[in-house]
Design an enzyme around this catalytic site. Structure first.
Site, short mmCIF file in Angstrom:
data_model
loop_
_atom_site.label_atom_id
_atom_site.label_comp_id
_atom_site.label_asym_id
_atom_site.label_seq_id
_atom_site.Cartn_x
_atom_site.Cartn_y
_atom_site.Cartn_z
N HIS A 83 1.10 -1.02 0.15
CA HIS A 83 0.27 0.15 -0.40
C HIS A 83 0.94 1.41 -0.20
O HIS A 83 2.36 1.36 0.43
CB HIS A 83 -0.50 0.20 0.66
N GLU A 104 0.59 3.82 1.80
CA GLU A 104 1.52 4.41 2.93
C GLU A 104 3.09 3.24 3.74
O GLU A 104 3.31 3.78 3.59
CB GLU A 104 0.31 4.53 4.61
N CYS A 134 -5.72 2.65 6.08
CA CYS A 134 -6.63 0.80 6.09
C CYS A 134 -5.42 0.69 7.62
O CYS A 134 -4.81 0.77 8.03
CB CYS A 134 -6.11 -0.13 5.05
N CYS A 141 -2.14 -0.23 7.00
CA CYS A 141 -1.34 0.75 7.03
C CYS A 141 -1.01 1.96 8.63
O CYS A 141 -0.41 1.98 9.42
CB CYS A 141 -1.64 2.16 5.83
#
Length: 157
Positions: free
Chosen positions: A54, A56, A84, A87
């Site tokens: 992801h 991040e 999320c 993250c």
């Protein structure tokens, strides 16, 4: 506040570019320390075949590598979307000092990115989760922690 807007715009711009390509999802992240961008990243789950890639997490990995540390205390994360659960956990483990985000989880869900299932799973007892959990070798599993406790040369994190 003006710098915050500038850094958030950069995260959103990264997300928009990525959303228009075939290289990943519509997410971008920027990590800033002392007013300077340390790292920036986009979601690369599909290109890397890595469900943890992801934006991040990618930005955290890059910032840690660039700064030569696993502790990002004093850094701010600017994310194009509310992080999320994975993250957010990574940001806590990295000791990120502050998080700014643009779109929220409900807006992400409209595009097919829903975290609701994961949040719901966290609230359930282990025996009721969709992934079966079974504890085995508990006694043996404690040994590495005992060794860690006794290790005088460990680097705490």
């Amino acid at each position: 506040m003006e710098n915050d807007k500038k850094f958030m715009f950069e995260a959103i711009t990264l997300a928009s570019r990525n959303a228009c390509s075939s290289t990943g999802g519509p997410f971008g992240a920027v990590i800033v320390k002392e007013g300077e961008i340390v790292s920036s990243a986009v979601n690369s789950v599909t290109t890397d075949n890595d469900p943890t890639a992801h934006a991040e997490v990618n930005a955290i990995r890059a910032a840690c590598k660039k700064l030569g540390t696993f502790d990002l205390t004093g850094c701010t994360l600017y994310s194009s979307c509310e992080p999320c659960p994975m993250c957010l956990s990574a940001a806590y483990w990295a000791h990120i000092s502050k998080i700014f985000y643009a779109a929220d989880r409900n807006q992400a869900e409209r595009a097919g990115f829903s975290d609701a299932f994961i949040y719901d799973q966290f609230a359930l007892p282990l025996g009721e989760r969709s992934i079966p959990f079974e504890q085995i070798f508990n006694k043996e599993g404690v040994e590495p922690f005992d060794l860690w406790i006794d290790n005088e040369s460990k680097i705490k994190y």
